[in-house]
Design a protein around this motif. Structure first.
Motif, mmCIF file in Angstrom:
data_model
loop_
_atom_site.group_PDB
_atom_site.id
_atom_site.type_symbol
_atom_site.label_atom_id
_atom_site.label_comp_id
_atom_site.label_asym_id
_atom_site.label_seq_id
_atom_site.Cartn_x
_atom_site.Cartn_y
_atom_site.Cartn_z
ATOM 1 N N ASP A 5 0.831 -1.206 0.000
ATOM 2 C CA ASP A 5 0.000 0.000 0.000
ATOM 3 C C ASP A 5 0.866 1.256 0.000
ATOM 4 O OD1 ASP A 5 -2.260 -1.606 0.099
ATOM 5 O OD2 ASP A 5 -2.424 -1.466 2.288
ATOM 6 N N ILE A 6 1.943 1.220 0.749
ATOM 7 C CA ILE A 6 2.837 2.373 0.833
ATOM 8 C C ILE A 6 3.519 2.611 -0.507
ATOM 9 C CG2 ILE A 6 4.881 3.337 1.966
ATOM 10 C CD1 ILE A 6 4.130 1.610 4.421
ATOM 11 N N ARG A 7 3.923 1.547 -1.179
ATOM 12 C CA ARG A 7 4.621 1.677 -2.465
ATOM 13 C C ARG A 7 3.732 2.287 -3.543
ATOM 14 N NH1 ARG A 7 9.553 -0.590 -2.223
ATOM 15 N NH2 ARG A 7 9.891 -2.199 -0.666
ATOM 16 N N LYS A 8 2.424 2.171 -3.406
ATOM 17 C CA LYS A 8 1.488 2.742 -4.379
ATOM 18 C C LYS A 8 1.315 4.248 -4.194
ATOM 19 C CE LYS A 8 -1.159 -1.517 -4.738
ATOM 20 N NZ LYS A 8 -2.425 -2.187 -4.404
ATOM 21 N N MET A 9 1.755 4.772 -3.062
ATOM 22 C CA MET A 9 1.591 6.187 -2.740
ATOM 23 C C MET A 9 2.714 7.013 -3.356
ATOM 24 S SD MET A 9 0.745 5.591 1.277
ATOM 25 C CE MET A 9 0.155 7.196 1.742
ATOM 26 N N ARG A 47 4.976 2.695 15.268
ATOM 27 C CA ARG A 47 6.415 2.893 15.129
ATOM 28 C C ARG A 47 6.952 2.107 13.937
ATOM 29 N NH1 ARG A 47 9.573 1.236 19.784
ATOM 30 N NH2 ARG A 47 11.222 2.434 18.837
ATOM 31 N N LYS A 48 6.460 0.899 13.760
ATOM 32 C CA LYS A 48 6.874 0.068 12.624
ATOM 33 C C LYS A 48 6.402 0.683 11.305
ATOM 34 C CE LYS A 48 8.861 -3.420 14.691
ATOM 35 N NZ LYS A 48 10.200 -3.918 14.386
ATOM 36 N N ASP A 49 5.178 1.229 11.301
ATOM 37 C CA ASP A 49 4.656 1.865 10.093
ATOM 38 C C ASP A 49 5.518 3.054 9.670
ATOM 39 O OD1 ASP A 49 2.582 0.062 9.893
ATOM 40 O OD2 ASP A 49 1.061 1.416 10.709
ATOM 41 N N VAL A 50 5.910 3.878 10.639
ATOM 42 C CA VAL A 50 6.759 5.037 10.329
ATOM 43 C C VAL A 50 8.094 4.555 9.751
ATOM 44 C CG1 VAL A 50 8.064 6.962 11.322
ATOM 45 C CG2 VAL A 50 5.698 6.593 11.998
ATOM 46 N N ALA A 51 8.668 3.528 10.345
ATOM 47 C CA ALA A 51 9.944 3.001 9.852
ATOM 48 C C ALA A 51 9.791 2.469 8.431
ATOM 49 C CB ALA A 51 10.443 1.900 10.783
ATOM 50 N N ARG A 52 8.683 1.763 8.168
ATOM 51 C CA ARG A 52 8.421 1.237 6.832
ATOM 52 C C ARG A 52 8.330 2.362 5.805
ATOM 53 N NH1 ARG A 52 4.292 -1.808 8.955
ATOM 54 N NH2 ARG A 52 5.291 -3.701 9.598
ATOM 55 N N MET A 53 7.578 3.401 6.164
ATOM 56 C CA MET A 53 7.395 4.515 5.240
ATOM 57 C C MET A 53 8.712 5.239 4.966
ATOM 58 S SD MET A 53 3.677 6.090 6.200
ATOM 59 C CE MET A 53 3.583 5.785 7.954
ATOM 60 N N LYS A 54 9.512 5.439 6.007
ATOM 61 C CA LYS A 54 10.799 6.110 5.823
ATOM 62 C C LYS A 54 11.733 5.267 4.962
ATOM 63 C CE LYS A 54 11.091 9.162 9.793
ATOM 64 N NZ LYS A 54 11.920 9.540 10.950
ATOM 65 N N THR A 55 11.707 3.953 5.142
ATOM 66 C CA THR A 55 12.547 3.065 4.347
ATOM 67 C C THR A 55 12.173 3.142 2.876
ATOM 68 O OG1 THR A 55 12.855 1.550 6.194
ATOM 69 C CG2 THR A 55 13.240 0.658 3.989
ATOM 70 N N ILE A 56 10.877 3.111 2.603
ATOM 71 C CA ILE A 56 10.420 3.175 1.216
ATOM 72 C C ILE A 56 10.746 4.535 0.609
ATOM 73 C CG2 ILE A 56 8.360 3.157 -0.248
ATOM 74 C CD1 ILE A 56 7.313 0.906 1.618
ATOM 75 N N THR A 58 13.305 6.351 1.332
ATOM 76 C CA THR A 58 14.739 6.301 1.054
ATOM 77 C C THR A 58 14.998 5.518 -0.231
ATOM 78 O OG1 THR A 58 15.244 6.437 3.403
ATOM 79 C CG2 THR A 58 16.993 5.625 1.970
ATOM 80 N N GLU A 59 14.281 4.407 -0.400
ATOM 81 C CA GLU A 59 14.430 3.622 -1.618
ATOM 82 C C GLU A 59 14.014 4.416 -2.852
ATOM 83 O OE1 GLU A 59 12.026 0.173 -1.007
ATOM 84 O OE2 GLU A 59 13.471 -0.769 0.342
ATOM 85 N N MET A 60 13.005 5.262 -2.685
ATOM 86 C CA MET A 60 12.501 6.084 -3.794
ATOM 87 C C MET A 60 13.414 7.278 -4.051
ATOM 88 S SD MET A 60 8.498 6.161 -2.744
ATOM 89 C CE MET A 60 7.678 6.578 -4.277
ATOM 90 N N GLY A 61 14.331 7.541 -3.151
ATOM 91 C CA GLY A 61 15.221 8.682 -3.288
ATOM 92 C C GLY A 61 14.634 9.944 -2.708
#
Length: 65
Positions: A5-9, A47-56, A58-61
């Motif tokens: 879901d996050i990757r679609k945003m 907390r896990k959701d925030v970490a997931r979003m920040k990781t993605i 970073t991957e997106m640049g």
């Protein structure tokens, strides 16, 4: 929130969602401090959701908060 879901945003949507999630996390921490927290596991999930979003981001640049 699922990773797919996050990757679609868009980057902007993810950044807004991070801010919104951090605000909810702050509110839950205040409830915990006052002893009125009903679902303590929700803090861990957010907390896990925030970490997931920040990781993605970073991957997106994107920028990281």
């Amino acid at each position: 929130m699922k990773t797919s879901d996050i990757r679609k945003m868009s980057k902007e949507e993810i950044e807004k969602q991070i801010v919104k999630t951090k605000e909810e996390l702050f509110d839950l921490r205040m409830k915990k401090a006052t002893g009125t927290l009903d679902k303590p596991h929700r803090i861990h999930e957010l907390r896990k959701d925030v970490a997931r979003m920040k990781t993605i981001l970073t991957e997106m640049g994107g920028s990281e908060n």
